[in-house]
Write a protein that holds these residues in place. Structure first.
Motif, PDB file in Angstrom:
ATOM      1  N   ILE A   1      63.455  27.804  42.553  1.00 24.10           N
ATOM      2  CA  ILE A   1      64.074  28.410  43.733  1.00 24.10           C
ATOM      3  C   ILE A   1      65.057  29.481  43.286  1.00 24.10           C
ATOM      4  N   SER A   2      65.041  30.608  43.996  1.00 25.93           N
ATOM      5  CA  SER A   2      65.921  31.725  43.677  1.00 25.93           C
ATOM      6  C   SER A   2      66.776  32.059  44.899  1.00 25.93           C
ATOM      7  N   VAL A   3      68.064  31.773  44.786  1.00 26.77           N
ATOM      8  CA  VAL A   3      68.993  32.075  45.877  1.00 26.77           C
ATOM      9  C   VAL A   3      69.081  33.580  46.095  1.00 26.77           C
TER      10      VAL A   3
ATOM     11  N   ALA B   1      67.595  27.879  50.594  1.00 25.20           N
ATOM     12  CA  ALA B   1      68.620  27.736  49.545  1.00 25.20           C
ATOM     13  C   ALA B   1      69.731  28.742  49.744  1.00 25.20           C
ATOM     14  N   TRP B   2      69.378  29.957  50.123  1.00 27.58           N
ATOM     15  CA  TRP B   2      70.405  30.973  50.368  1.00 27.58           C
ATOM     16  C   TRP B   2      71.268  30.597  51.567  1.00 27.58           C
TER      17      TRP B   2
ATOM     18  N   ASP C   1      63.456  29.666  49.137  1.00 27.28           N
ATOM     19  CA  ASP C   1      64.498  30.604  48.729  1.00 27.28           C
ATOM     20  C   ASP C   1      65.435  30.930  49.887  1.00 27.28           C
ATOM     21  N   ILE C   2      64.874  31.166  51.057  1.00 26.04           N
ATOM     22  CA  ILE C   2      65.695  31.479  52.240  1.00 26.04           C
ATOM     23  C   ILE C   2      66.586  30.293  52.588  1.00 26.04           C
TER      24      ILE C   2
ATOM     25  N   ASN D   1      57.469  29.164  48.572  1.00 22.88           N
ATOM     26  CA  ASN D   1      58.555  29.586  47.684  1.00 22.88           C
ATOM     27  C   ASN D   1      59.555  30.462  48.422  1.00 22.88           C
ATOM     28  N   ASP D   2      59.052  31.380  49.235  1.00 24.25           N
ATOM     29  CA  ASP D   2      59.940  32.250  50.000  1.00 24.25           C
ATOM     30  C   ASP D   2      60.761  31.437  51.001  1.00 24.25           C
TER      31      ASP D   2
ATOM     32  N   HIS E   1      66.763  35.836  45.573  1.00 26.75           N
ATOM     33  CA  HIS E   1      65.562  36.272  46.288  1.00 26.75           C
ATOM     34  C   HIS E   1      65.641  35.857  47.756  1.00 26.75           C
ATOM     35  N   GLY E   2      66.194  34.679  48.009  1.00 23.19           N
ATOM     36  CA  GLY E   2      66.375  34.234  49.388  1.00 23.19           C
ATOM     37  C   GLY E   2      67.293  35.154  50.169  1.00 23.19           C
TER      38      GLY E   2
ATOM     39  N   ARG F   1      57.294  27.943  41.252  1.00 22.40           N
ATOM     40  CA  ARG F   1      58.379  28.623  40.536  1.00 22.40           C
ATOM     41  C   ARG F   1      59.715  28.066  41.008  1.00 22.40           C
TER      42      ARG F   1
END
Length: 158
Positions: free
Chosen positions: A51-53, A147-148, A144-145, A140-141, A55-56, A49
């Motif tokens: 990357i979601s900032v 990327a954040w 996300d972390i 994925n997690d 969610h990170g 999936r």
């Protein structure tokens, strides 16, 4: 005692007879196809999936903030402050006392790959570390972390 023994014997015979009749009537056969497919994991680095900032940020707040300060002007807590960790040297935050295991990695820089390895399993990255987190198993997690951390706390430019 004879009545109790007889009752137990009759019950056992009845259960065995019911089981045998049931297995003869409806024999066990595996289903022709599974009810749902379990995808095979072929590449551990593949991210299924985007990357979601956001969610990170949620994950970092939930997982990291118990021991680390996440604010840009944050101070060291149980662990060193994570502001600007991307691009910073491993075990290089001034004034923080790192474990000998993590200090052995001095000279390295926290980049995406190294942070991913660390977040995956801190004890494998630096055996003997004082970090109490056993790791973030989902790639994925971890992405996300990271990327954040990159977008919220960019490393200072030289």
């Amino acid at each position: 005692m004879n009545r109790i023994a007889t009752a137990i014997l009759i019950t056992c015979v009845a259960v065995a007879t019911a089981w045998l009749c049931g297995s003869w009537t409806i024999p066990y056969a595996p289903p022709p196809r599974p009810a749902f497919d379990i995808p095979e994991k072929t590449d551990g680095d593949a991210l299924p999936r985007p990357i979601s900032v956001a969610h990170g940020a949620i994950l970092a707040t939930r997982i990291c903030s118990t021991c680390h300060e996440l604010l840009p002007d944050g101070h060291d807590a149980v662990g060193p402050a994570l502001a600007g960790v991307i691009g910073r040297g491993v075990a290089s935050r001034a004034g923080y006392s790192y474990s000998a295991a993590l200090s052995a990695h001095r000279g390295e820089t926290w980049d995406d790959a190294r942070l991913g390895e660390w977040l995956s399993n801190p004890f494998a990255f630096a055996p003997g570390t004082r970090m109490s987190l056993s790791g973030v198993p989902d790639p994925n997690d971890r992405a996300d972390i990271i990327a954040w951390l990159k977008t919220l706390h960019p490393a200072p430019t030289p």
